[in-house]
Every structure is written in structure tokens, then in C-alpha cells.
Design an enzyme around this catalytic site. Sequence first.
Site, PDB file in Angstrom:
ATOM      1  CE  LYS A  22      -1.787   1.534   4.285  1.00 23.40           C
ATOM      2  NZ  LYS A  22      -1.393   3.128   4.233  1.00 23.40           N
ATOM      3  CG  ASN A  23       2.128   2.741   3.472  1.00 23.86           C
ATOM      4  OD1 ASN A  23       1.082   3.059   3.171  1.00 23.86           O
ATOM      5  ND2 ASN A  23       2.322   2.551   4.893  1.00 23.86           N
ATOM      6  NE  ARG A  92      -1.994  12.440   7.414  1.00 23.42           N
ATOM      7  CZ  ARG A  92      -1.791  13.661   8.009  1.00 23.42           C
ATOM      8  NH1 ARG A  92      -3.074  14.387   8.737  1.00 23.42           N
ATOM      9  NH2 ARG A  92      -0.700  14.512   8.225  1.00 23.42           N
ATOM     10  CG  ASP A 116      -4.619  10.898  11.618  1.00 25.48           C
ATOM     11  OD1 ASP A 116      -3.962  10.789  12.642  1.00 25.48           O
ATOM     12  OD2 ASP A 116      -3.942  10.461  10.340  1.00 25.48           O
ATOM     13  CG  ASP A 305       1.886   1.602  10.213  1.00 29.05           C
ATOM     14  OD1 ASP A 305       1.272   2.404  11.028  1.00 29.05           O
ATOM     15  OD2 ASP A 305       2.436   2.039   9.028  1.00 29.05           O
TER      16      ASP A 305
HETATM   17  N1  EPU Z   1       5.755  14.636  11.160  1.00 31.86           N
HETATM   18  C1  EPU Z   1       5.738  16.000  11.606  1.00 31.86           C
HETATM   19  N2  EPU Z   1       6.169  16.910  10.775  1.00 31.86           N
HETATM   20  C2  EPU Z   1       5.944  16.587   9.235  1.00 31.86           C
HETATM   21  C3  EPU Z   1       5.957  15.349   8.988  1.00 31.86           C
HETATM   22  C4  EPU Z   1       5.933  14.412  10.041  1.00 31.86           C
HETATM   23  O1  EPU Z   1       5.840  16.018  12.632  1.00 31.86           O
HETATM   24  O2  EPU Z   1       6.101  17.665   8.312  1.00 31.86           O
HETATM   25  C5  EPU Z   1       5.625  13.541  11.997  1.00 31.86           C
HETATM   26  C6  EPU Z   1       4.231  12.896  11.997  1.00 31.86           C
HETATM   27  O3  EPU Z   1       3.278  13.800  12.768  1.00 31.86           O
HETATM   28  C7  EPU Z   1       4.545  11.419  12.543  1.00 31.86           C
HETATM   29  C8  EPU Z   1       5.796  11.276  12.242  1.00 31.86           C
HETATM   30  O4  EPU Z   1       6.543  12.601  12.071  1.00 31.86           O
HETATM   31  O5  EPU Z   1       4.211  11.641  13.960  1.00 31.86           O
HETATM   32  C9  EPU Z   1       6.150  10.128  11.343  1.00 31.86           C
HETATM   33  O6  EPU Z   1       5.218  10.745   9.940  1.00 31.86           O
HETATM   34  P1  EPU Z   1       5.632  10.266   8.432  1.00 31.86           P
HETATM   35  O7  EPU Z   1       5.770  11.645   7.648  1.00 31.86           O
HETATM   36  O8  EPU Z   1       6.925   9.462   8.475  1.00 31.86           O
HETATM   37  O9  EPU Z   1       4.472   9.418   8.118  1.00 31.86           O
HETATM   38  P2  EPU Z   1       3.677   9.653   7.075  1.00 31.86           P
HETATM   39  O10 EPU Z   1       4.379   9.767   5.560  1.00 31.86           O
HETATM   40  O11 EPU Z   1       2.318  10.560   7.094  1.00 31.86           O
HETATM   41  C10 EPU Z   1       3.769   6.916   6.300  1.00 31.86           C
HETATM   42  C11 EPU Z   1       2.645   5.600   6.036  1.00 31.86           C
HETATM   43  C12 EPU Z   1       2.050   5.448   7.395  1.00 31.86           C
HETATM   44  C13 EPU Z   1       3.244   5.108   8.625  1.00 31.86           C
HETATM   45  C14 EPU Z   1       4.398   6.178   8.597  1.00 31.86           C
HETATM   46  C15 EPU Z   1       5.441   6.054   9.419  1.00 31.86           C
HETATM   47  C16 EPU Z   1       1.865   6.143   3.994  1.00 31.86           C
HETATM   48  C17 EPU Z   1       0.548   6.414   3.208  1.00 31.86           C
HETATM   49  N3  EPU Z   1       1.581   6.217   5.293  1.00 31.86           N
HETATM   50  O12 EPU Z   1       3.007   8.120   6.656  1.00 31.86           O
HETATM   51  O13 EPU Z   1       1.200   4.234   7.214  1.00 31.86           O
HETATM   52  O14 EPU Z   1       2.556   4.720   9.671  1.00 31.86           O
HETATM   53  O15 EPU Z   1       4.642   6.709   7.138  1.00 31.86           O
HETATM   54  O16 EPU Z   1       5.958   4.990   8.784  1.00 31.86           O
HETATM   55  O17 EPU Z   1       2.836   5.860   3.389  1.00 31.86           O
HETATM   56  C18 EPU Z   1      -0.543   2.708   7.589  1.00 31.86           C
HETATM   57  O18 EPU Z   1      -0.066   2.088   6.537  1.00 31.86           O
HETATM   58  O19 EPU Z   1      -1.317   2.070   8.231  1.00 31.86           O
HETATM   59  C19 EPU Z   1       0.199   4.084   7.821  1.00 31.86           C
HETATM   60  C20 EPU Z   1      -0.439   4.784   8.931  1.00 31.86           C
END
Ligand code: EPU
Length: 415
Positions: A22-23, A92, A116, A305
Site C-alpha cells: 500500500k505505502n 492523507r 487523525d 504500523d
Molecule cells: N511529522 C511531523 N512533521 C512533518 C511530517 C511528519 O511532525 O512535516 C511527524 C508525524 O506527525 C508523525 C511522524 O512525523 O508523528 C512520522 O510521520 P511520517 O511523515 O513518517 O509518516 P507519513 O508519511 O504520514 C507513512 C505511512 C504510515 C506510516 C508512517 C510511518 C503512507 C501512506 N503512510 O505516513 O502508514 O505509519 O509513514 O512509517 O505511506 C499505515 O499504513 O497504516 C500508515 C499509517
Amino acid sequence: MDSIRVTGGNPLSGRVKAHGAKNAVLKHMVAMLLAPGHYRLDNVPGILDVDIMGEVLDHVGARCARQGTVVEVDVPELLNPEAPLELVRKMRASILILGALLARVGSARVALPGGDDFGSRPIGMHLDGLEQMGAKFELRHGVLEASAPNGLRGTEVFLEFPSVGATENLLLAAVLAKGRSVIGNAAREPELADLASFLNAMGAKVDGAGTSTIEVMGVTSLGPADHTVVADRLEAGTYALAAAATGGDITVEGCDPNFLRMELRKMEAAGCSVERGEDWFSVVGPERPEPLDIATLPFPGFHTDMHPQMVSFLTRAIGTSIVTENVYAARFRYIGELNRMGADIHADGQHVVVRGVDGLSGCEVDGCDIRAAAALTIAGLSADGQTIVREAEHIDRGYDNFVETLHSLGADIDR
Ligand code: EPU
């Protein structure tokens, strides 16, 4: 609202093949916006999030067609560079079109995602990095209006945290930016390395993806490419924990065990027997797990996750486990639901303290999010009696044929 009904007690046994991640696939679909033409993605999982990303692409002007595990996308010359709130709310990851559209069109309008179940989830790092590359942002009526009046230029960005999304947004922008970009303290996730290899197949010049320093030489244009999506390690790990929680045995094929190095190591520490091959692994669960200390961290650390599923497995440990959540500010709604099943868990700040109990007893619980719903199903597989996991549509966002797969492994489960 859909529910999953599961009656516990059957040890799971058998083989499963991991679907595409998915990711990864969601990001590949966004990357297609970087160049017009016809694209074909293979090994695409049959999950709801792919359909939602299809809607996002549709809104931007691309046409997606899905047949089985193949998604074909036609991207036109002219794009409508925006993602409205109803789509960003649904998913998102829509925010990733910012980098791609700024690079290709020079502007984008994307509704700002709110918080969220995992907390406020800001995107400051995405915006800071893109600003350093020459983008300007204005927030008007909840919509981020982005522009790059003089085009994007390559630059060195050092992230304060290896955010997956920020690394991807910057990477998508950098491939068409003028000159050389370096993303320091980049996320190292295998899905990101897979995105880079897709971008390189499109003609980009990306080096170092999968390490914490990614170097990109901007090119003036890209072209369409075909790609096979990397395996979903989270799906693979979820089935491994499901089998382990029932004291069963499972072989997961089509997934490099190095993608789950820390998770499998922790499962071994809990008493599982693990065997590893090049693109498969097998796990035999213990009668009851040993307790563990786990801290979630960006890759190659223990994946956030996998946290709820691991806690579910540890509910029946002989002793007390501590799981420290370092990636999200809040990821604890599933705890109350597990406690309704007789688990003894409490959250203390970022720490989840799991006191092992002799057994769980089935009842009606709420799924909350993708991984929570998976974790509660895992709990139901080993619980006494029947468990109903409500809000099962969360599962459809991230797992292809979840109920059917568990059924094929011997679970007493239906939808
Ligand atoms: N964060 C910040 N500022 C930013 C960006 C992120 O504070 O500008 C914080 C977030 O709030 C969070 C942490 O950094 O607390 C990690 O966020 P990250 O940006 O790494 O996550 P993401 O890109 O939003 C993806 C996956 C998530 C997975 C995370 C961590 C996708 C679509 N989503 O999210 O997947 O948990 O990386 O590995 O790729 C899932 O698959 O169930 C899922 C939630």
C-alpha cells in the site's frame, strides 16, 4: 458498517503470498503525474486506498483503470493541479501531489489535512523543504495554495526527523528541479527505495534511496514507465503475528525478510521460531509468548504500523511487556478495545504497558484504523468464543482479501 466475525481457538497454518505494498503503490501513482503518457503498475493490491488515490488522479485529470493486480494510468499534458478536502480527508497521502505538481505544473492547491487518530500529524517538514527549493505557500480558507514562480531549484535539505511523507514529497519535487538536491536524514523505508527505482525507470537520476542521504540530479523531463510494486511487509508481518498469536505456523512468500528484520527478531525473542529465505520467511508461534521491550522507530527500527498487532500478540505473554511509541503522538485507541477482551494494558505517556493474561474472551470491539482493526482480529483469533470487529472497512484500506486469507489458514472467520 461492516464487521468481521471471528471465533478463536484454531491455530493458523499454511502459506500466504504477500501482495504489493500500500505505502509504495500510492506514491507511484502520484509519481505518474510528473510526466504525460501511459503507465502500467503490476502487483497492485486490491485495497480501497488505491481506489481513493485513483479518485485523486481522476480529479487532477488522469484516467486510471484497474484490472486484477494491474493498474493502468493515462496522464494527459494538461493537469488540474488540485486535491479538494473530501479527497484529502479520505486519505492523507493525497498531500504528496504537492511536490509532484509543483515540479510539473509550477502550482498546486491542496486542502490542508487535519489531525487523525494518530494525533495532529503536521506537514511542516514537507513545506519547509519545498520552500527551500523555491516554492511559496499561502493558506487560504483551509486550502494550501502552492506556487513556484521561478521554478524549483535543487538544494540541500536536512530533515529534523526521517519523515516518510516529507522525504517522498521532496524527492518527487527534486527529480524535475534545476540542479542537484540532497535530502539528508531521509527516511530509509523499502517503499521509498521502490519509489526511487520507479522514478529512475521514468528517467530520473536518484541515488542513495534506502539510505539516509538521497541525492538527486534534476532532469528537464521524464517519461512514462512500467513497474512492479514491492511486497507489503506490513501485510506480511501482520499474518506472521496472527499465526504466532494462535501458536500456529506460517510461511510468507514474496517478501524479503530483511524488510522485517527488527520485527522478526522481536518475534524470535518472544519465543517464535523463524526461518528466513531470500524472499520468504516462516514463523512458528510459541504456546505463550515471552514478554518484550519494544520501541517503534523509523526503518530499520520496529515499525509503528506493527505496534498494535504486536501488542495484541503480547496480551497473552508470560510477564509484562513495554512498547514505546516514538513515531506517533497518539496511537492508543485500540488499547481500550483489547482491554474489553480481557487484556491488561495501560498507556503511560508514550509507553504501553502490557501485563500478560492467561487468555482473552471474545466480544464486540471497534476497529478504529487499519492496524487497530488487524490487531483486534488477531486478538479474536486466540480469544475464547466469538469476537466481532466493527468498522471493518478500515481493513479494506490496507489489506487485500484479509478475511479470505485468514480463512485459508484455518481461521473460523467471516465478514
Ligand atoms: N511529522 C511531523 N512533521 C512533518 C511530517 C511528519 O511532525 O512535516 C511527524 C508525524 O506527525 C508523525 C511522524 O512525523 O508523528 C512520522 O510521520 P511520517 O511523515 O513518517 O509518516 P507519513 O508519511 O504520514 C507513512 C505511512 C504510515 C506510516 C508512517 C510511518 C503512507 C501512506 N503512510 O505516513 O502508514 O505509519 O509513514 O512509517 O505511506 C499505515 O499504513 O497504516 C500508515 C499509517
